[in-house]
Design a protein around this motif. Sequence first.
Motif, PDB file in Angstrom:
ATOM      1  N   ASP A   1       0.854  -1.179   0.000  1.00 43.06           N
ATOM      2  CA  ASP A   1       0.000   0.000   0.000  1.00 43.06           C
ATOM      3  C   ASP A   1       0.895   1.237   0.000  1.00 43.06           C
ATOM      4  OD1 ASP A   1       0.836   0.517   2.641  1.00 43.06           O
ATOM      5  OD2 ASP A   1      -1.059  -0.133   3.534  1.00 43.06           O
ATOM      6  N   SER A   2       0.294   2.423  -0.020  1.00 44.75           N
ATOM      7  CA  SER A   2       1.089   3.644  -0.178  1.00 44.75           C
ATOM      8  C   SER A   2       1.960   3.946   1.031  1.00 44.75           C
ATOM      9  CB  SER A   2       0.175   4.837  -0.466  1.00 44.75           C
ATOM     10  OG  SER A   2      -0.723   5.047   0.612  1.00 44.75           O
ATOM     11  N   GLU A   3       1.699   3.282   2.162  1.00 42.60           N
ATOM     12  CA  GLU A   3       2.529   3.467   3.349  1.00 42.60           C
ATOM     13  C   GLU A   3       3.666   2.460   3.416  1.00 42.60           C
ATOM     14  OE1 GLU A   3       2.106   6.076   5.336  1.00 42.60           O
ATOM     15  OE2 GLU A   3       0.524   6.636   3.911  1.00 42.60           O
ATOM     16  N   GLY A   4       3.753   1.601   2.417  1.00 40.63           N
ATOM     17  CA  GLY A   4       4.827   0.627   2.373  1.00 40.63           C
ATOM     18  C   GLY A   4       4.505  -0.676   3.076  1.00 40.63           C
ATOM     19  N   ARG A   5       3.238  -0.883   3.451  1.00 35.90           N
ATOM     20  CA  ARG A   5       2.846  -2.140   4.098  1.00 35.90           C
ATOM     21  C   ARG A   5       2.682  -3.225   3.046  1.00 35.90           C
ATOM     22  NH1 ARG A   5      -0.293   1.720   7.513  1.00 35.90           N
ATOM     23  NH2 ARG A   5      -1.803   1.776   5.806  1.00 35.90           N
ATOM     24  N   PHE A   6       3.311  -4.370   3.299  1.00 40.85           N
ATOM     25  CA  PHE A   6       3.277  -5.495   2.369  1.00 40.85           C
ATOM     26  C   PHE A   6       1.851  -6.023   2.222  1.00 40.85           C
ATOM     27  CE2 PHE A   6       3.337 -10.092   1.658  1.00 40.85           C
ATOM     28  CZ  PHE A   6       4.150 -10.201   0.536  1.00 40.85           C
ATOM     29  N   LEU A   7       1.414  -6.202   0.970  1.00 44.76           N
ATOM     30  CA  LEU A   7       0.084  -6.743   0.687  1.00 44.76           C
ATOM     31  C   LEU A   7       0.144  -8.164   0.138  1.00 44.76           C
ATOM     32  CD1 LEU A   7      -1.613  -3.618  -0.989  1.00 44.76           C
ATOM     33  CD2 LEU A   7      -1.762  -4.362   1.405  1.00 44.76           C
ATOM     34  N   ARG A   8       0.985  -8.406  -0.848  1.00 49.34           N
ATOM     35  CA  ARG A   8       1.059  -9.729  -1.483  1.00 49.34           C
ATOM     36  C   ARG A   8       2.255  -9.753  -2.420  1.00 49.34           C
ATOM     37  NH1 ARG A   8      -3.080  -6.844  -3.602  1.00 49.34           N
ATOM     38  NH2 ARG A   8      -3.063  -6.390  -5.850  1.00 49.34           N
ATOM     39  N   SER A   9       2.570 -10.961  -2.886  1.00 49.16           N
ATOM     40  CA  SER A   9       3.596 -11.121  -3.917  1.00 49.16           C
ATOM     41  C   SER A   9       3.167 -12.243  -4.848  1.00 49.16           C
ATOM     42  CB  SER A   9       4.959 -11.431  -3.300  1.00 49.16           C
ATOM     43  OG  SER A   9       4.980 -12.724  -2.735  1.00 49.16           O
ATOM     44  N   TRP A  10       3.708 -12.238  -6.054  1.00 47.00           N
ATOM     45  CA  TRP A  10       3.428 -13.300  -7.013  1.00 47.00           C
ATOM     46  C   TRP A  10       4.444 -13.240  -8.153  1.00 47.00           C
ATOM     47  CZ3 TRP A  10       2.106 -10.756 -11.550  1.00 47.00           C
ATOM     48  CH2 TRP A  10       1.402  -9.539 -11.440  1.00 47.00           C
ATOM     49  N   GLY A  11       4.349 -14.213  -9.039  1.00 44.63           N
ATOM     50  CA  GLY A  11       5.172 -14.228 -10.238  1.00 44.63           C
ATOM     51  C   GLY A  11       6.357 -15.156 -10.208  1.00 44.63           C
ATOM     52  N   GLU A  12       6.536 -15.891  -9.111  1.00 42.07           N
ATOM     53  CA  GLU A  12       7.713 -16.758  -8.995  1.00 42.07           C
ATOM     54  C   GLU A  12       7.782 -17.812 -10.100  1.00 42.07           C
ATOM     55  OE1 GLU A  12       6.842 -15.116  -4.917  1.00 42.07           O
ATOM     56  OE2 GLU A  12       5.678 -15.913  -6.592  1.00 42.07           O
ATOM     57  N   ASP A  13       6.647 -18.266 -10.581  1.00 39.97           N
ATOM     58  CA  ASP A  13       6.623 -19.296 -11.624  1.00 39.97           C
ATOM     59  C   ASP A  13       6.282 -18.735 -13.002  1.00 39.97           C
ATOM     60  OD1 ASP A  13       7.172 -21.297  -9.724  1.00 39.97           O
ATOM     61  OD2 ASP A  13       5.043 -21.437  -9.196  1.00 39.97           O
ATOM     62  N   ILE A  14       6.346 -17.408 -13.116  1.00 46.15           N
ATOM     63  CA  ILE A  14       5.949 -16.775 -14.375  1.00 46.15           C
ATOM     64  C   ILE A  14       7.128 -16.137 -15.095  1.00 46.15           C
ATOM     65  CG2 ILE A  14       4.510 -14.987 -15.420  1.00 46.15           C
ATOM     66  CD1 ILE A  14       2.555 -15.330 -13.095  1.00 46.15           C
ATOM     67  N   PHE A  15       7.947 -15.390 -14.369  1.00 47.56           N
ATOM     68  CA  PHE A  15       8.932 -14.523 -15.003  1.00 47.56           C
ATOM     69  C   PHE A  15      10.332 -15.115 -14.991  1.00 47.56           C
ATOM     70  CE2 PHE A  15       5.650 -11.683 -13.188  1.00 47.56           C
ATOM     71  CZ  PHE A  15       5.138 -11.202 -14.376  1.00 47.56           C
ATOM     72  N   SER A  16      11.107 -14.710 -15.989  1.00 52.00           N
ATOM     73  CA  SER A  16      12.497 -15.142 -16.118  1.00 52.00           C
ATOM     74  C   SER A  16      13.441 -14.057 -15.603  1.00 52.00           C
ATOM     75  CB  SER A  16      12.803 -15.485 -17.578  1.00 52.00           C
ATOM     76  OG  SER A  16      14.154 -15.799 -17.754  1.00 52.00           O
ATOM     77  N   ILE A  17      13.536 -12.934 -16.337  1.00 50.35           N
ATOM     78  CA  ILE A  17      14.355 -11.797 -15.899  1.00 50.35           C
ATOM     79  C   ILE A  17      13.485 -10.540 -15.964  1.00 50.35           C
ATOM     80  CG2 ILE A  17      16.450 -10.453 -16.251  1.00 50.35           C
ATOM     81  CD1 ILE A  17      17.696 -12.830 -17.630  1.00 50.35           C
ATOM     82  N   PRO A  18      12.939 -10.097 -14.838  1.00 46.58           N
ATOM     83  CA  PRO A  18      12.076  -8.907 -14.835  1.00 46.58           C
ATOM     84  C   PRO A  18      12.789  -7.675 -15.387  1.00 46.58           C
ATOM     85  CG  PRO A  18      11.855 -10.110 -12.774  1.00 46.58           C
ATOM     86  CD  PRO A  18      13.014 -10.728 -13.510  1.00 46.58           C
ATOM     87  N   HIS A  19      11.989  -6.822 -16.070  1.00 49.93           N
ATOM     88  CA  HIS A  19      12.560  -5.574 -16.568  1.00 49.93           C
ATOM     89  C   HIS A  19      11.606  -4.399 -16.439  1.00 49.93           C
ATOM     90  CE1 HIS A  19      14.729  -2.714 -19.137  1.00 49.93           C
ATOM     91  NE2 HIS A  19      15.799  -3.447 -18.851  1.00 49.93           N
TER      92      HIS A  19
END
Length: 315
Positions: A55-73
Amino acid sequence: MAILGSGSFTYEVSGDEWGDLPEGWVYGDATSVAVDSQDNVYVFNRGGHPIIVYDSEGRFLRSWGEDIFSIPHGIAIGPDDSVYCADVGDHTVRKLTPEGDVLLTLGNEGKPAEAMSGKPFRAPTHVAVDPRNGEILVSDGYGNAKVHRYSPEGELMASWGESGTFPGTFNVVHNIAIDGDGRVYIADRDNHRIQVFEPDGAYVTQWVNLSRAATIYIDMRHRPRAYVGEYYAGGASNAAGRNLGPRVTVFDLEGNVVGRLGEESFGDEPGRFYAPHGISVDSKGDIYVAEVAWAEFNMIFPGKVFRSLQKLVKQ
């Protein structure tokens, strides 16, 4: 804390890594950052959890993409809050839901086009969505010198650009943004400029006298402005010099500089940067800067743990 800029473009910056990362997590390099309509912040990174959402205060909400991406850009948020990601490792651009479900894939995963063939894609660097019609534009810049336009359904409509230094040509098409009228802005990184095009690819103008222009964000929610993140452009002998980048420069859409954030060379201190590689602005006018410090400076500072994400708070 440090204060950057002046007048209407004054920001406070702590110099600290921004975002409440879960224990043991790192960004590696934060390659890009985007803000949705609710001011949630999406960080595309190379630290093992490719998409981290706060969120805009920097509180962690979620993560994803570990099985999707190779080298993020590169990452962008569409008008409906869909997430668009450019992956230089597997040569694709994907459209996803805010929760990480893949809706559309452009390009052939793991099958790059021949270098400088002009065919999509050869390590695409960034993506933008035309707010007028939902068409998808891709900067295909590491192994190509092209901009590609796709329909919202993923049909290739047009491509333009070629390698070079003259107006309308590119030397690393590194980042792309679109304004409310559909004009296209390209961070032509190693030509040290921003180039502006009509929606059909017709050349309009260029903004020069920049450091290495690595990233651009067009903010249409406030008075229209372009925020440009610049790499350091000096050499080792100029490391103590000023006004060589890395920095953030703010333009109006006529190409006039209205704010400049950062005068000193690279460093850890508040008010300094290493390698601004992605930039976004929220509804309050706060600026988020994602940096690839490790990729750019690891050879100079082997083993150093770099800061990768800063928030500049508008004053």
